[in-house]
Structure formats: C-alpha cells, structure tokens
Scaffold this motif. Structure first.
Motif, short mmCIF file in Angstrom:
data_model
loop_
_atom_site.label_atom_id
_atom_site.label_comp_id
_atom_site.label_asym_id
_atom_site.label_seq_id
_atom_site.Cartn_x
_atom_site.Cartn_y
_atom_site.Cartn_z
N GLY A 169 -38.38 -127.35 122.69
CA GLY A 169 -39.33 -126.35 123.16
C GLY A 169 -38.68 -125.35 124.10
N ALA A 170 -39.53 -124.66 124.88
CA ALA A 170 -39.06 -123.62 125.78
C ALA A 170 -38.90 -124.17 127.20
CB ALA A 170 -40.04 -122.46 125.80
N GLU A 171 -37.86 -123.69 127.90
CA GLU A 171 -37.66 -124.01 129.31
C GLU A 171 -37.99 -122.76 130.13
OE1 GLU A 171 -33.94 -126.83 129.81
OE2 GLU A 171 -33.46 -125.23 128.42
N GLU A 172 -38.04 -122.91 131.45
CA GLU A 172 -38.19 -121.75 132.32
C GLU A 172 -36.94 -120.88 132.20
OE1 GLU A 172 -41.05 -123.31 135.91
OE2 GLU A 172 -38.92 -123.75 136.04
N VAL A 173 -37.11 -119.58 132.41
CA VAL A 173 -36.01 -118.63 132.17
C VAL A 173 -34.76 -118.97 133.00
CG1 VAL A 173 -35.31 -116.21 132.36
CG2 VAL A 173 -37.53 -116.81 131.35
N PRO A 174 -34.88 -119.28 134.32
CA PRO A 174 -33.65 -119.62 135.05
C PRO A 174 -32.94 -120.85 134.47
CG PRO A 174 -35.45 -119.18 136.58
CD PRO A 174 -36.06 -119.23 135.20
N ALA A 175 -33.71 -121.80 133.95
CA ALA A 175 -33.10 -122.98 133.32
C ALA A 175 -32.40 -122.60 132.01
CB ALA A 175 -34.15 -124.05 133.06
N MET A 176 -32.98 -121.66 131.29
CA MET A 176 -32.32 -121.16 130.07
C MET A 176 -30.96 -120.55 130.42
SD MET A 176 -35.23 -119.06 127.96
CE MET A 176 -36.87 -119.71 127.61
N LEU A 177 -30.96 -119.71 131.48
CA LEU A 177 -29.72 -119.02 131.85
C LEU A 177 -28.68 -120.01 132.37
CD1 LEU A 177 -31.18 -115.80 133.55
CD2 LEU A 177 -30.46 -116.14 131.17
N SER A 178 -29.14 -121.00 133.16
CA SER A 178 -28.22 -122.02 133.65
C SER A 178 -27.62 -122.81 132.50
CB SER A 178 -28.95 -122.99 134.59
OG SER A 178 -29.17 -122.38 135.84
N ARG A 179 -28.43 -123.11 131.52
CA ARG A 179 -27.95 -123.86 130.35
C ARG A 179 -26.85 -123.08 129.63
NH1 ARG A 179 -29.60 -127.98 127.65
NH2 ARG A 179 -31.56 -128.21 128.79
N ALA A 197 -20.43 -114.73 131.23
CA ALA A 197 -20.88 -115.58 132.34
C ALA A 197 -21.25 -114.71 133.55
CB ALA A 197 -19.80 -116.60 132.70
N TRP A 198 -20.46 -113.68 133.81
CA TRP A 198 -20.77 -112.76 134.92
C TRP A 198 -22.15 -112.13 134.69
CZ3 TRP A 198 -18.88 -107.10 134.76
CH2 TRP A 198 -19.36 -106.40 135.88
N PHE A 199 -22.38 -111.59 133.50
CA PHE A 199 -23.66 -110.92 133.22
C PHE A 199 -24.84 -111.88 133.36
CE2 PHE A 199 -23.40 -106.50 131.58
CZ PHE A 199 -22.06 -106.26 131.86
N LEU A 200 -24.65 -113.13 132.95
CA LEU A 200 -25.72 -114.12 133.10
C LEU A 200 -25.95 -114.46 134.56
CD1 LEU A 200 -25.00 -116.78 130.32
CD2 LEU A 200 -26.76 -115.00 130.30
N ALA A 201 -24.86 -114.73 135.28
CA ALA A 201 -24.97 -115.20 136.66
C ALA A 201 -25.67 -114.17 137.55
CB ALA A 201 -23.57 -115.52 137.21
N GLU A 202 -25.47 -112.89 137.27
CA GLU A 202 -26.11 -111.87 138.10
C GLU A 202 -27.63 -111.90 137.97
OE1 GLU A 202 -24.86 -110.34 140.42
OE2 GLU A 202 -22.71 -110.12 140.05
N HIS A 203 -28.13 -112.51 136.89
CA HIS A 203 -29.59 -112.63 136.73
C HIS A 203 -30.16 -113.82 137.50
CE1 HIS A 203 -28.76 -109.89 133.37
NE2 HIS A 203 -30.02 -109.54 133.49
N LEU A 204 -29.28 -114.60 138.13
CA LEU A 204 -29.74 -115.75 138.91
C LEU A 204 -29.60 -115.51 140.40
CD1 LEU A 204 -28.32 -118.58 136.63
CD2 LEU A 204 -30.72 -117.95 136.97
#
Ligand code: FE2
Length: 199
Positions: free
Chosen positions: A124-134, A177-184
């Motif tokens: 199923g779906a996770e919360e968005v920050p958990a998606m990005l962390s994954r 990874a840089w582009f993802l991390a900036e969203h957290l």
C-alpha cells in the motif's frame, strides 16, 4: 504434403518454439577483450547485484511517482518520474555491460526479486516522508555496493566496469539522493523564524 512442410514452404512463422537454456546464469562466454575469465566472472557477479538493486529502485521510483500525495504532489510526481527514467537508463547500461563481459544479465523481475538487497515496501501507500526515506535508503545500499565494487574491479584491471560504476551509477545516485534529501528539510515556506519573532 505434410502440414509442417507446407508451413516451411510459405511464409508462415515457426510458432511455439521452445528450446533448452544455452548459457546458464552465472557463467561467462569468452570475448577477446583482454580481460581474464576470473575478472569477467567477478565483474558480472557484482554488476548483476547492482543491476538487481537498480531495477528495484527504478520500480520504487515509479511506485512512489504514482502514490505520492499532498501539498508537494506535483513537484514530487514529476521529480520521481525523472529519477525513474534516469535509473532505467542505468538498468540498460548495467545489463549491457554484463553482456559485454560475456555474462548473462539478470532480467526477469522474479529473478531480480530473489537477488536484490533492497527491502520490500508495503504493497500500500506510506506517508510521503517515509516514501522519500525509503528511496534514500535504497540509494545508499546501491552506492555502498557500487563504491566497493568499483574499487575491486579496478584492482582486477576492469577499467570499463569501474568507469561505468563511478561515472554513471555513483554520480547519478549521489545527485538523485541530494534532490530527495532536500525535500526532507523542515524549513519555513513563507516566514522565517526571525520574521515570526519580530511580530
Ligand atoms: Fe507517469
């Protein structure tokens, strides 16, 4: 004339053909590229691991491209698809490097699932920050393996595989990874803390 002979005489394709496996997975054919059998075997094994993990990362990017939601939906929807496309390019590059070395690239997703080190997400779906962390964790698994593999294949003289891992897999992975991390980063959107304090 027998039916089979009639088919052969015309332009009827030979359908439903099944044959035996002609090269087992985990073996290499001999190509004249000045790399030893053992070096090519080693590189193919390391490349197939990274190829499996990259195929899973590509699929995770697509899953999250579809399932992302909330205020940052549009930018993440587009970003995750861009990253997916770049990972798909890497999948092809890695697979064709295995073939260049005489090996057999892992291709079937069921085979990929047996090999990958990337943990399986919930269906199923996770919360968005958990998606990005994954996604970030999947990147780091691949990056750690690629750094180690790049150094070892260089020691064995496989400069082409070293170059692919450093120039393509590592550089692309680090940038994504840089582009993802900036969203957290939990940063104010409109008013800085200083502006709030002045009120
Ligand atoms: Fe799409």
């Amino acid at each position: 004339m027998a039916t089979a002979q009639k088919q052969q005489a015309g332009s009827q394709p030979w359908l439903h053909q099944h044959g035996k496996e002609i090269q087992p997975f985990g073996t290499v054919r001999l190509f004249p590229i000045a790399l030893s059998h053992d070096t090519r075997m080693y590189s193919c094994q390391r490349l197939n691991q990274i190829l499996s993990d990259t195929q899973i990362l590509y699929a995770l990017y697509k899953k999250h491209h579809w399932l992302v939601r909330g205020q940052t939906f549009y930018q993440l929807h587009l970003l995750l698809d861009k990253h997916a496309g770049e990972q798909l390019t890497l999948v092809d590059t890695l697979a064709e490097r295995v073939q260049t070395l005489g090996g057999v690239a892992v291709g079937d997703p069921r085979h990929v699932a047996e090999i990958t080190q990337v943990p399986r997400p919930p269906d199923g779906a996770e919360e968005v920050p958990a998606m990005l962390s994954r996604l970030l964790e999947a990147h780091e698994i691949i990056l750690a393996d690629a750094h180690d593999a790049a150094a070892r294949v260089a020691e064995l003289g496989d400069d082409g595989t070293n170059d692919l891992l450093v120039s393509d897999v590592i550089r692309t992975g680090e940038m994504q990874a840089w582009f993802l991390a900036e969203h957290l980063v939990d940063t104010p959107l409109v008013r800085s803390d200083g502006a709030k304090a002045r009120r």
